[in-house]
Design an enzyme around this catalytic site. Structure first.
Site, PDB file in Angstrom:
ATOM      1  N   GLN A   1      65.041  98.507  60.606  1.00  0.00           N
ATOM      2  CA  GLN A   1      64.341  97.596  59.604  1.00  0.00           C
ATOM      3  C   GLN A   1      63.110  98.605  58.828  1.00  0.00           C
ATOM      4  O   GLN A   1      62.375  98.848  59.499  1.00  0.00           O
ATOM      5  CB  GLN A   1      63.835  96.338  60.066  1.00  0.00           C
ATOM      6  CG  GLN A   1      63.428  95.197  58.690  1.00  0.00           C
ATOM      7  CD  GLN A   1      62.708  94.234  59.134  1.00  0.00           C
ATOM      8  OE1 GLN A   1      61.861  94.133  59.527  1.00  0.00           O
ATOM      9  NE2 GLN A   1      63.558  93.010  58.624  1.00  0.00           N
TER      10      GLN A   1
ATOM     11  N   ALA B   1      57.777  92.895  64.742  1.00  0.00           N
ATOM     12  CA  ALA B   1      56.656  93.944  64.771  1.00  0.00           C
ATOM     13  C   ALA B   1      55.812  93.761  66.144  1.00  0.00           C
ATOM     14  O   ALA B   1      55.533  92.792  66.318  1.00  0.00           O
ATOM     15  CB  ALA B   1      55.897  93.799  63.511  1.00  0.00           C
TER      16      ALA B   1
ATOM     17  N   CYS C   1      58.970  88.940  55.478  1.00  0.00           N
ATOM     18  CA  CYS C   1      57.803  88.967  56.332  1.00  0.00           C
ATOM     19  C   CYS C   1      56.657  88.341  55.299  1.00  0.00           C
ATOM     20  O   CYS C   1      56.325  88.592  54.184  1.00  0.00           O
ATOM     21  CB  CYS C   1      57.138  90.395  56.626  1.00  0.00           C
ATOM     22  SG  CYS C   1      55.519  90.496  57.154  1.00  0.00           S
TER      23      CYS C   1
HETATM   24  C1  LIG Z   1      55.836  88.604  66.855  1.00  0.00           C
HETATM   25  C2  LIG Z   1      57.033  88.597  65.632  1.00  0.00           C
HETATM   26  C3  LIG Z   1      56.975  89.625  65.074  1.00  0.00           C
HETATM   27  C4  LIG Z   1      57.882  89.626  63.985  1.00  0.00           C
HETATM   28  N1  LIG Z   1      58.078  90.868  63.239  1.00  0.00           N
HETATM   29  C5  LIG Z   1      59.257  90.891  62.332  1.00  0.00           C
HETATM   30  C6  LIG Z   1      59.709  91.958  61.537  1.00  0.00           C
HETATM   31  O1  LIG Z   1      58.908  92.964  61.704  1.00  0.00           O
HETATM   32  N2  LIG Z   1      60.445  91.651  60.669  1.00  0.00           N
HETATM   33  C7  LIG Z   1      61.137  90.498  60.441  1.00  0.00           C
HETATM   34  O2  LIG Z   1      62.252  90.493  59.609  1.00  0.00           O
HETATM   35  N3  LIG Z   1      60.934  89.551  60.970  1.00  0.00           N
HETATM   36  C8  LIG Z   1      59.974  89.624  61.840  1.00  0.00           C
HETATM   37  N4  LIG Z   1      59.690  88.444  62.511  1.00  0.00           N
HETATM   38  C9  LIG Z   1      60.583  87.129  62.481  1.00  0.00           C
HETATM   39  C10 LIG Z   1      61.585  87.092  63.369  1.00  0.00           C
HETATM   40  O3  LIG Z   1      62.511  88.147  63.074  1.00  0.00           O
HETATM   41  C11 LIG Z   1      62.171  85.571  63.112  1.00  0.00           C
HETATM   42  O4  LIG Z   1      62.964  85.925  61.768  1.00  0.00           O
HETATM   43  C12 LIG Z   1      61.491  84.470  63.011  1.00  0.00           C
HETATM   44  O5  LIG Z   1      60.490  84.852  64.165  1.00  0.00           O
HETATM   45  C13 LIG Z   1      62.236  83.215  63.168  1.00  0.00           C
HETATM   46  O6  LIG Z   1      63.093  82.940  64.415  1.00  0.00           O
HETATM   47  P1  LIG Z   1      62.486  82.252  65.744  1.00  0.00           P
HETATM   48  O7  LIG Z   1      62.044  81.072  65.001  1.00  0.00           O
HETATM   49  O8  LIG Z   1      63.404  82.190  66.525  1.00  0.00           O
HETATM   50  O9  LIG Z   1      61.400  82.986  66.200  1.00  0.00           O
HETATM   51  C14 LIG Z   1      58.721  88.493  63.600  1.00  0.00           C
HETATM   52  C15 LIG Z   1      58.418  87.480  64.502  1.00  0.00           C
HETATM   53  C16 LIG Z   1      57.684  87.343  65.547  1.00  0.00           C
HETATM   54  C17 LIG Z   1      57.385  86.099  66.550  1.00  0.00           C
END
Ligand SMILES: Cc1cc2nc3c(=O)[nH]c(=O)nc-3n(C[C@H](O)[C@H](O)[C@H](O)COP(=O)(O)O)c2cc1C
Length: 319
Positions: A69, A17, A99
């Protein structure tokens, strides 16, 4: 409706997001990202044809394959959201059950759905029935207990989803603690549909570790791609040949920043684009000694020329 994912590359750009807008996705695609997601879209806003939400659906013929999504829990809104989405070209419809933000979970949406596997099952069945494209679920391991992950994933599979995206933490963990590789592996071994793992994919070795420890079918990069779109090239190369591609040097990073910023200037009104780009400036310049004074100024930048100057001055500020 076809229920098989046509393409599943080894590394996917996660939905984020406020981040995964069209120009951001296109930049990552230049670096070898072969599947990307939109930002999370609220079903209620889609149903009411919110202009802001419709703007998040901006896409381009080369912005494929693309996952959209959605977040919601109400069948009426979900139904009209799917109707609205029939006007767009995309490849996968994903429901967010991941989320952890209070503004989402207090309405019973996002990760709150993990506490209601039966309702989640009904929502997914409904989506599978009415969606023009395959459906997936993005989930966490559970609300507060990773032991729930397997059962929730099996409910989703039974509802007919084509893939599961799993962040290896519970909702209550938020972003704390390590990734629970063992629980992801348990979910993977219980499923017959693809499992795409998410969590701490910050560099190629961590992507490889995720594959090795969980047996997942693909991984999803999120924070690792912020200010580092080259992560897709690096992960793809490491998985295929075990070769580590170095991070671009500072001159190359500045060129990438300029390309990124120019695409934001084309896509957004000037001030909005500058504000959106501020956080990327901070991420791109992470760890570059000497850039602190510039980083401190970035929060005040409002015009295109101010941001251009801040980008161009990076080279001069280094020591
Ligand atoms: C700024 C930001 C926004 C995110 N927005 C969403 C979202 O809208 N929908 C979702 O399923 N996950 C969202 N996530 C989670 C990521 O898709 C991911 O599953 C999570 O950050 C873990 O991965 P990472 O440790 O590699 O960052 C968001 C993560 C971040 C950092």
């Amino acid at each position: 409706m076809q229920n098989k994912l046509q393409t599943l590359p080894k590394v996917i750009l996660a939905p984020m997001a406020g981040i995964t807008s069209l120009p951001f996705r296109m930049l990552n695609r230049e670096f070898g990202c072969k599947f990307a997601f939109t930002e999370m879209l609220n079903c209620r806003s889609l149903a009411y044809k919110s202009k802001k939400t419709q703007a998040m659906l901006a896409t381009h013929p080369s912005d494929r394959p693309l996952g959209i999504q959605i977040v919601g829990r109400d069948f009426t809104y979900l139904g009209s959201a799917i109707e609205q989405l029939k006007n767009y070209e995309f490849d996968l419809l994903d429901l967010n059950a991941a989320c952890p933000k209070r503004k989402i979970t207090r309405k019973g949406m996002g990760a709150a759905l993990l506490k209601e596997p039966k309702h989640l099952h009904k929502l997914l069945k409904f989506m599978v029935k009415y969606s023009p494209v395959p459906v997936s679920l993005k989930m966490r391991l559970g609300w507060d207990n990773a032991m729930d992950a397997r059962e929730i994933a099996l409910y989703a599979q039974d509802a007919g989803v084509s893939a599961i995206f799993l962040h290896g933490r519970t909702k209550t963990q938020d972003y704390t603690g390590d990734i629970d590789y063992q629980s992801i592996a348990k979910v993977k071994s219980a499923l017959s549909i693809p499992l795409i793992a998410s969590g701490n994919i910050f560099y190629p070795q961590l992507a490889k570790k995720m594959f090795d420890l969980t047996g997942c079918d693909a991984v999803m990069a999120a924070r690792g791609a912020l200010g580092a779109p080259w992560i897709f090239e690096q992960i793809n190369s490491f998985l295929q040949t075990a070769k580590l591609i170095a991070k671009p040097d500072i001159a190359a990073i500045i060129k990438i920043m300029l390309r990124h910023f120019n695409s934001y200037m084309d896509f957004y009104p000037e001030q909005r684009g500058v504000i959106e780009f501020r956080k990327f400036y901070i991420w791109y310049t992470r760890g570059l000694s000497g850039t602190k004074p510039l980083r401190n100024k970035v929060a005040q930048a409002k015009t295109k020329n101010e941001m251009f100057a801040l980008i161009k001055n990076i080279l001069l500020s280094l020591y």
